[in-house]
Design a protein around this motif. Structure first.
Motif, short mmCIF file in Angstrom:
data_model
loop_
_atom_site.label_atom_id
_atom_site.label_comp_id
_atom_site.label_asym_id
_atom_site.label_seq_id
_atom_site.Cartn_x
_atom_site.Cartn_y
_atom_site.Cartn_z
N LYS A 1 -19.02 -16.82 -29.61
CA LYS A 1 -19.09 -18.26 -29.72
C LYS A 1 -20.19 -19.01 -29.64
O LYS A 1 -20.50 -20.29 -29.51
N ALA A 2 -21.55 -18.20 -29.86
CA ALA A 2 -22.86 -18.83 -29.78
C ALA A 2 -23.36 -19.58 -30.95
O ALA A 2 -24.20 -20.55 -30.79
N ARG A 3 -22.61 -19.14 -32.16
CA ARG A 3 -23.37 -19.52 -33.33
C ARG A 3 -22.99 -21.10 -33.41
O ARG A 3 -21.66 -21.51 -33.22
N GLY A 4 -24.12 -21.68 -33.93
CA GLY A 4 -23.78 -23.11 -34.36
C GLY A 4 -24.17 -23.95 -33.05
O GLY A 4 -24.30 -25.09 -33.19
N LYS A 5 -24.04 -23.46 -31.82
CA LYS A 5 -24.50 -24.27 -30.68
C LYS A 5 -26.09 -24.52 -30.40
O LYS A 5 -26.65 -23.74 -31.14
N GLU B 1 -29.44 -16.52 -30.19
CA GLU B 1 -29.67 -16.54 -31.87
C GLU B 1 -30.86 -15.75 -32.27
O GLU B 1 -31.32 -15.09 -33.14
N ARG B 2 -31.96 -16.19 -31.37
CA ARG B 2 -33.39 -15.65 -31.56
C ARG B 2 -33.47 -13.93 -31.58
O ARG B 2 -33.80 -13.12 -32.17
N MET B 3 -32.53 -13.78 -30.39
CA MET B 3 -32.41 -12.10 -30.02
C MET B 3 -31.85 -11.49 -31.28
O MET B 3 -32.04 -10.33 -31.56
N ARG B 4 -30.37 -12.07 -31.70
CA ARG B 4 -29.67 -11.42 -32.74
C ARG B 4 -30.44 -11.51 -33.90
O ARG B 4 -30.10 -10.38 -34.82
N ASP B 5 -31.38 -12.30 -34.31
CA ASP B 5 -32.23 -11.99 -35.37
C ASP B 5 -33.18 -10.86 -35.57
O ASP B 5 -33.34 -10.33 -36.79
N ARG B 6 -33.48 -10.38 -34.58
CA ARG B 6 -34.42 -9.31 -34.38
C ARG B 6 -33.69 -7.83 -33.91
O ARG B 6 -34.51 -6.91 -33.75
N HIS C 1 -30.12 -5.30 -32.55
CA HIS C 1 -28.71 -5.15 -32.63
C HIS C 1 -27.67 -5.80 -31.78
O HIS C 1 -28.23 -6.17 -30.66
N PRO C 2 -26.55 -6.38 -32.11
CA PRO C 2 -25.84 -7.28 -31.59
C PRO C 2 -25.38 -6.59 -30.01
O PRO C 2 -25.35 -6.97 -29.13
N ASN C 3 -25.26 -4.99 -30.08
CA ASN C 3 -25.18 -4.30 -28.71
C ASN C 3 -26.41 -4.50 -27.75
O ASN C 3 -26.18 -4.67 -26.62
N VAL C 4 -27.47 -4.64 -28.37
CA VAL C 4 -28.69 -4.65 -27.68
C VAL C 4 -28.65 -6.22 -27.04
O VAL C 4 -28.92 -6.34 -25.83
N VAL C 5 -28.17 -7.15 -27.82
CA VAL C 5 -28.46 -8.48 -27.28
C VAL C 5 -27.20 -8.70 -26.30
O VAL C 5 -27.39 -9.46 -25.41
N ALA C 6 -26.05 -7.95 -26.56
CA ALA C 6 -24.99 -8.12 -25.35
C ALA C 6 -25.40 -7.52 -23.98
O ALA C 6 -25.12 -8.11 -23.36
N VAL C 7 -26.23 -6.44 -23.95
CA VAL C 7 -26.51 -5.93 -22.81
C VAL C 7 -27.64 -6.71 -22.15
O VAL C 7 -27.76 -7.01 -20.95
N ALA C 8 -28.72 -7.18 -23.08
CA ALA C 8 -29.54 -8.47 -22.38
C ALA C 8 -28.73 -9.44 -21.90
O ALA C 8 -29.42 -9.84 -20.77
N LEU C 9 -28.07 -10.00 -22.48
CA LEU C 9 -27.16 -10.98 -21.97
C LEU C 9 -26.60 -10.93 -20.58
O LEU C 9 -26.56 -11.45 -19.59
#
Length: 339
Positions: free
Chosen positions: A287-291, A300-305, A307-315
């Motif tokens: 749900k983060a896209r466009g916000k 979004e900055r994390m997702r640009d560089r 993998h989505p799995n890494v971003v999920a764990v970071a969050l």
């Protein structure tokens, strides 16, 4: 000589006690039956009592604290290195006594009766969800043998079972009868899981602590109540990073020779809690896209560089730190100050 530290090896019937004085000299080795444990510790002057964190340990921790003793629960993995020679109950009690005396040792927070009750609801619901998953996987495998391949989505299997039960597929009479039985069992499991989910939501509504951490994006009633049930004394964690490490959400190290090497997350601690936090983080990512708020922009900055799995764990790691801050400070969640 005064006993200052006791290692207690818990069991169903036979308990082993190992006590030392201020100079770590052994002055007590005793075997107790379960019905004699309470009276034995009631007759002792206040001291430190150490136990492995296992089934029944939180009950005994409450009993000993009421008797005036200081209780230290320790993870079994930290006791193992202190076991000398062969493993038996007496050596385990000695190892516990030695381990709890280490100044850098980490201990397990004791849980209250309310926390154990909430945790019991989660454990039963978790078991029912596992039963449903096994049932769905079994019937999918059996139907595949008859060239009927069904997607992993549970809604697909429900639809397919209904069609087979109504006779929409050319399958044998015996298999159709089995499918009807499985469909009935699946419906019953769905109903029981829904009932426990409702019970958890009711617990969430009446618990002020759950309400506070439930305001964090990615943490709903199930995750909030599970965290409150798992985290007893929040003072056991010095900061949010230590809490995240306790949940297994920080990188694991393989460092040597002055070179730091970080690999995947450590996956220590409670797998159930870690899974809930990561799944909640995945929902936030979708749900983060466009916000344009600070948290979504960080995602979004994390997702640009990465993998989505890494971003999920970071969050999930970030959410764990926020949870610790909210619980330890007994403050309200303020999104403007978390990103």
């Amino acid at each position: 000589m005064k006993i200052v530290r006791i290692g207690l090896d818990l069991a169903k019937i036979i308990f082993e006690v190992h006590g030392v004085d201020a100079q770590d000299k052994v002055i007590l080795k005793k075997t107790l039956r379960r019905d004699a444990v309470t009276q034995f510790f009631a007759d002792l002057p206040p001291c430190i009592v150490g136990m492995e964190a296992c089934s029944g340990s939180h009950y005994w921790a409450k009993v000993f604290e009421e008797l005036g003793h200081e209780v230290r629960l320790i993870s079994p993995q930290f006791v193992t290195p202190y076991v000398k020679s062969n493993k038996n109950d007496r050596n385990d009690a000695e190892a516990i006594c030695e381990a709890i005396g280490r100044p850098s040792m980490r201990f397990v927070p004791a849980k209250s009766a309310e926390q154990l009750e909430i945790q019991a609801v989660h454990r039963i619901r978790q078991r029912l969800v596992s039963d449903r998953t096994r049932l769905v996987n079994q019937i999918r495998g059996l139907l595949t043998e008859h060239s009927l391949v069904i997607a992993r989505d549970i809604s697909k299997i429900r639809c397919a079972l209904s069609q087979i039960a109504d006779g929409d597929h050319m399958l044998g009479a015996m298999l159709v009868e089995l499918v009807r039985d499985v469909r009935k069992e699946l419906i019953e499991l769905d109903q029981r899981i829904a009932a426990y989910t409702k019970r958890i939501r009711n617990l969430f509504q009446v618990n002020e602590m759950c309400q506070r951490i439930g305001k964090i994006e990615g943490i709903g009633p199930i995750t909030a109540t599970a965290l409150v049930a798992a985290v007893g004394d929040r003072t056991c964690f010095r900061n949010g990073r230590q809490f995240a490490a306790w949940l297994g959400l920080v990188p694991k190290q393989r460092s040597s020779g002055g070179k730091s090497r970080l690999i995947g997350i450590s996956k220590r601690g409670d797998r159930y809690l870690r899974t809930l936090l990561i799944h909640g983080a995945r929902a936030v990512l979708r749900k983060a896209r466009g916000k344009t708020d600070a948290r979504s922009l960080w995602i979004e900055r994390m997702r640009d560089r990465r993998h989505p799995n890494v971003v999920a764990v970071a969050l999930a790691n970030k959410n764990a730190r926020i949870v610790w801050a909210v619980l330890s400070g007994r403050t309200e969640y303020q999104p403007a100050f978390t990103d």
